[in-house]
Design a protein around this motif. Structure first.
Motif: not given
Length: 222
Positions: A47-73
């Motif tokens: 239940r974090v308040d802020v996520v620091l996301l690198d763009i280039q990451m394996p499995v799921l990149d940071g921008l894809s994670a950014l798009a999904e973040l509102p749904r999961v948190a």
């Protein structure tokens, strides 16, 4: 306490960010992730308040994670960490509405300031990041130049001469303090002008406003 998740595939980067943020009494780094998928799982679990996301990451990149973040948190805000090497990534990051954009050589004090701003619902764009984004987008195609320019100039008609002056400095990547020094205005007054400009132009952040100024050919931008 501001609960923070750091997501980067490089352990040394994560360690450095943790060390910087841990020096602030109001910030607690509660989790670290090595890829975007893990970041989403941990953001929900902690239940974090802020996520620091690198763009280039394996499995799921940071921008894809950014798009999904509102749904999961839904309550979490994302700050994007990047070197801005790719124009398409920059466009996507801007349009996906991250709470801020930071270069990886951001000063420690600025990193702490960004986390605090994101936690309180504000967007944070460092002057260096703003300037880098505008420069990154300046040379590539993004629709007919003449049409973009005409639309941008039409939107800027809503601004006063003073607001246009402040917008031009914003587009140069100046901080509120530096912009104020340039035009003999207090930092607080510049901040008020910036808020007014974003509202009038219906922009979510400084980058979107700076790009409008560039398209309109406003002096000093891009």
């Amino acid at each position: 306490m501001i609960r923070v998740l750091v997501a980067d595939d490089e352990p040394l980067i994560r360690a450095g960010i943790r060390m910087i943020l841990s020096s602030a009494e109001d910030i607690d780094v509660v989790a670290e992730a090595a890829d975007g998928r893990q970041a989403l799982e941990l953001a929900r679990a902690h239940r974090v308040d802020v996520v620091l996301l690198d763009i280039q990451m394996p499995v799921l990149d940071g921008l894809s994670a950014l798009a999904e973040l509102p749904r999961v948190a839904p309550g979490a805000r994302a700050l994007i960490l990047t070197t801005f090497g790719d124009r398409d990534n920059v466009l996507r990051a801007v349009s996906d509405g991250g709470a801020g954009f930071l270069l990886k050589d951001t000063a420690p004090a600025e990193l702490i300031q960004a986390v605090r701003a994101a936690a309180t619902g504000h967007a944070f764009l460092s002057p260096a990041a703003t300037r880098h984004i505008v420069d990154s987008l300046a040379g590539g195609p993004a629709g007919p130049v003449a049409a973009r320019g005409a639309r941008a100039r039409q939107r800027l008609e809503a601004l006063t001469e003073r607001e246009l002056e402040v917008l031009a400095l914003l587009g140069e990547g100046l901080s509120n303090a530096d912009a104020g020094a340039r035009i003999h205005m207090s930092e607080a007054t510049v901040k008020t002008y910036v808020s007014r400009i974003l509202a009038k132009l219906e922009c979510e952040n400084r980058v979107q406003a700076a790009l409008l100024a560039r398209d309109a050919g406003l002096g000093g931008v891009g």
